[in-house]
Design a protein around this motif. Structure first.
Motif, PDB file in Angstrom:
ATOM      1  N   VAL A  85       0.837  -1.191   0.000  1.00 14.26           N
ATOM      2  CA  VAL A  85       0.000   0.000   0.000  1.00 14.26           C
ATOM      3  C   VAL A  85       0.876   1.248   0.000  1.00 14.26           C
ATOM      4  O   VAL A  85       1.616   1.503   0.957  1.00 14.26           O
ATOM      5  N   THR A  86       0.803   2.011  -1.087  1.00 13.12           N
ATOM      6  CA  THR A  86       1.491   3.299  -1.192  1.00 13.12           C
ATOM      7  C   THR A  86       0.534   4.300  -1.827  1.00 13.12           C
ATOM      8  O   THR A  86      -0.461   3.908  -2.444  1.00 13.12           O
ATOM      9  N   THR A  87       0.849   5.564  -1.683  1.00 13.59           N
ATOM     10  CA  THR A  87       0.000   6.598  -2.296  1.00 13.59           C
ATOM     11  C   THR A  87      -0.025   6.441  -3.814  1.00 13.59           C
ATOM     12  O   THR A  87      -1.074   6.614  -4.447  1.00 13.59           O
ATOM     13  N   THR A  88       1.118   6.093  -4.386  1.00 19.19           N
ATOM     14  CA  THR A  88       1.188   5.923  -5.839  1.00 19.19           C
ATOM     15  C   THR A  88       0.301   4.777  -6.306  1.00 19.19           C
ATOM     16  O   THR A  88      -0.462   4.912  -7.269  1.00 19.19           O
ATOM     17  N   VAL A 130       2.367  13.939   1.413  1.00 20.31           N
ATOM     18  CA  VAL A 130       1.415  13.136   0.641  1.00 20.31           C
ATOM     19  C   VAL A 130       1.257  11.783   1.336  1.00 20.31           C
ATOM     20  O   VAL A 130       2.008  10.844   1.088  1.00 20.31           O
ATOM     21  N   THR A 131       0.281  11.700   2.226  1.00 18.06           N
ATOM     22  CA  THR A 131       0.011  10.468   2.960  1.00 18.06           C
ATOM     23  C   THR A 131      -1.197   9.756   2.353  1.00 18.06           C
ATOM     24  O   THR A 131      -1.972  10.345   1.597  1.00 18.06           O
ATOM     25  N   VAL A 132      -1.361   8.488   2.705  1.00 20.09           N
ATOM     26  CA  VAL A 132      -2.481   7.706   2.188  1.00 20.09           C
ATOM     27  C   VAL A 132      -3.821   8.328   2.560  1.00 20.09           C
ATOM     28  O   VAL A 132      -4.701   8.478   1.698  1.00 20.09           O
ATOM     29  N   PRO A 133      -4.061   8.706   3.822  1.00 22.59           N
ATOM     30  CA  PRO A 133      -5.355   9.333   4.161  1.00 22.59           C
ATOM     31  C   PRO A 133      -5.608  10.620   3.373  1.00 22.59           C
ATOM     32  O   PRO A 133      -6.744  10.875   2.954  1.00 22.59           O
ATOM     33  N   ARG A 134      -4.569  11.427   3.168  1.00 21.05           N
ATOM     34  CA  ARG A 134      -4.745  12.679   2.430  1.00 21.05           C
ATOM     35  C   ARG A 134      -5.060  12.421   0.960  1.00 21.05           C
ATOM     36  O   ARG A 134      -5.867  13.142   0.361  1.00 21.05           O
ATOM     37  N   ILE A 166      10.324  17.601  -3.762  1.00 25.81           N
ATOM     38  CA  ILE A 166      10.594  17.545  -2.317  1.00 25.81           C
ATOM     39  C   ILE A 166      10.657  16.077  -1.870  1.00 25.81           C
ATOM     40  O   ILE A 166       9.849  15.626  -1.050  1.00 25.81           O
ATOM     41  N   PRO A 167      11.621  15.314  -2.389  1.00 23.99           N
ATOM     42  CA  PRO A 167      11.644  13.867  -2.138  1.00 23.99           C
ATOM     43  C   PRO A 167      11.802  13.482  -0.667  1.00 23.99           C
ATOM     44  O   PRO A 167      11.338  12.415  -0.252  1.00 23.99           O
ATOM     45  N   PHE A 168      12.455  14.350   0.132  1.00 23.12           N
ATOM     46  CA  PHE A 168      12.701  14.007   1.524  1.00 23.12           C
ATOM     47  C   PHE A 168      11.505  14.332   2.424  1.00 23.12           C
ATOM     48  O   PHE A 168      11.459  13.882   3.563  1.00 23.12           O
ATOM     49  N   ASN A 169      10.570  15.118   1.912  1.00 23.27           N
ATOM     50  CA  ASN A 169       9.403  15.488   2.709  1.00 23.27           C
ATOM     51  C   ASN A 169       8.086  14.972   2.139  1.00 23.27           C
ATOM     52  O   ASN A 169       7.041  15.126   2.761  1.00 23.27           O
ATOM     53  N   VAL A 170       8.141  14.364   0.972  1.00 20.62           N
ATOM     54  CA  VAL A 170       6.899  14.012   0.288  1.00 20.62           C
ATOM     55  C   VAL A 170       6.076  12.992   1.064  1.00 20.62           C
ATOM     56  O   VAL A 170       4.840  13.026   1.055  1.00 20.62           O
ATOM     57  N   LYS A 171       6.741  12.077   1.777  1.00 17.33           N
ATOM     58  CA  LYS A 171       5.998  11.060   2.524  1.00 17.33           C
ATOM     59  C   LYS A 171       5.234  11.654   3.704  1.00 17.33           C
ATOM     60  O   LYS A 171       4.234  11.093   4.147  1.00 17.33           O
ATOM     61  N   GLN A 172       5.716  12.795   4.199  1.00 15.47           N
ATOM     62  CA  GLN A 172       4.991  13.470   5.274  1.00 15.47           C
ATOM     63  C   GLN A 172       3.856  14.338   4.721  1.00 15.47           C
ATOM     64  O   GLN A 172       2.835  14.531   5.374  1.00 15.47           O
TER      65      GLN A 172
END
Length: 312
Positions: free
Chosen positions: A51-54, A134-138, A126-132
């Motif tokens: 499970v990932t956002t992509t 762009v989250t699955v719930p968002r 922003i590869p180092f911040n994207v996981k914070q």
């Protein structure tokens, strides 16, 4: 939808126009079959992966494209039954399904591609911040809000801007006034053509440019990142090529129809041809993923292998 509101020409060209619809309905069958099979395979492969956002976004896009594909075959199959064909012609169900639901799903497909493009753009900028960020719930919330917004806009376009009229035993949608007709065309161009097209082209250009920088070259060494980004770029190019003709035809036939002197038969032929290209948009993603993504090819091969009957 009869944007011009001209019903007198329908009498002269009625049989020819029905023949156009019949021919294009049958031409759409192989496209629909390919789209259904391809998008179902995409959904299965994505569901089996982590499970990932992509993955969620590409899975949602496949689901939306699958829904868009179903409408034509469902109506065609219904027409094979004489009683059902008569019922659909005399009811508002067919026109509601084709106009409101069909264009709502098409609009959601367009904006889902915009959301995927945003996710890819953020992943490379922003590869180092994207996981914070762009989250699955968002992502799920953004897609849900987008679906509501698209449905509301299409409701305004297909229920408030037009009225349903019975003509020759069939229902048709006609603008309530010249102002509402312009609202229908302009709203389509702003919300489902201008904004998404400009953003997709601009963002794709930025992504390609970023990938050519030393930092981008480092990022692209990841096989998964390279495959997903390539999938997106190809999907965006395919989307532009298959959708631009239909969008241009809508505006040209509305504003310049009289100057180019087309009869109603020629108008419908051009319109249906452009819509046929739009249907290709929903059917080609699977093949683009196969061509550009080694991991996706391997996942599909594993999927088929799991269905194979073991040899004794």
């Amino acid at each position: 939808m009869n944007i011009s509101g001209n019903t007198t020409e329908d009498i002269s060209y009625e049989n020819l126009i029905h023949k156009i619809y019949e021919v294009f309905n049958y031409l759409l069958m192989p496209i629909a079959a390919s789209s259904i099979i391809g998008n179902v395979l995409i959904i299965i492969v994505v569901a089996k992966d982590k499970v990932t956002t992509t993955n969620i976004l590409f899975g949602i896009l496949a689901c939306v494209d699958l829904l868009a594909t179903f409408i034509g075959p469902v109506l065609l199959i219904a027409d094979l039954n004489a009683a059902m064909k008569t019922f659909l012609a005399a009811s508002l169900f067919r026109i509601t399904l084709r106009e409101f639901l069909g264009q709502t799903i098409a609009g959601l497909s367009t904006w889902t591609l915009v959301i995927i493009t945003i996710e890819r753009l953020l992943s490379i900028t922003i590869p180092f911040n994207v996981k914070q960020v762009v989250t699955v719930p968002r992502v799920i919330l953004a897609e849900f809000a987008t679906a509501i917004a698209v449905a509301v806009v299409q409701y305004l376009r297909h229920f408030l801007a037009v009225e349903s009229l019975m003509f020759e035993g069939q229902w048709s949608m006609n603008p309530r006034s010249r102002e509402w007709a312009e609202f229908f065309v302009i709203s389509d161009w702003i919300l489902f053509t201008g904004i998404p097209f400009i953003f997709i082209i601009t963002a794709s250009s930025v992504i390609l440019r970023k990938l050519r920088t030393p930092f981008g070259q480092g990022q692209i060494q990841s096989a998964r990142f390279r495959a997903v980004t390539t999938n997106l770029i190809l999907a965006n190019v395919k989307f532009i090529l298959t959708n631009v003709p239909a969008r241009l035809v809508t505006v040209i036939l509305y504003y310049f129809k009289e100057s180019i002197s087309l009869n109603l038969y020629q108008e419908e032929l051009i319109r249906e041809t452009s819509w046929y290209l739009m249907h290709l948009n929903w059917a080609l993603n699977f093949y683009l993923y196969i061509l550009s993504g080694q991991k996706f090819r391997e996942d599909v091969q594993k999927l088929f292998s799991s269905f194979a009957i073991p040899k004794k």
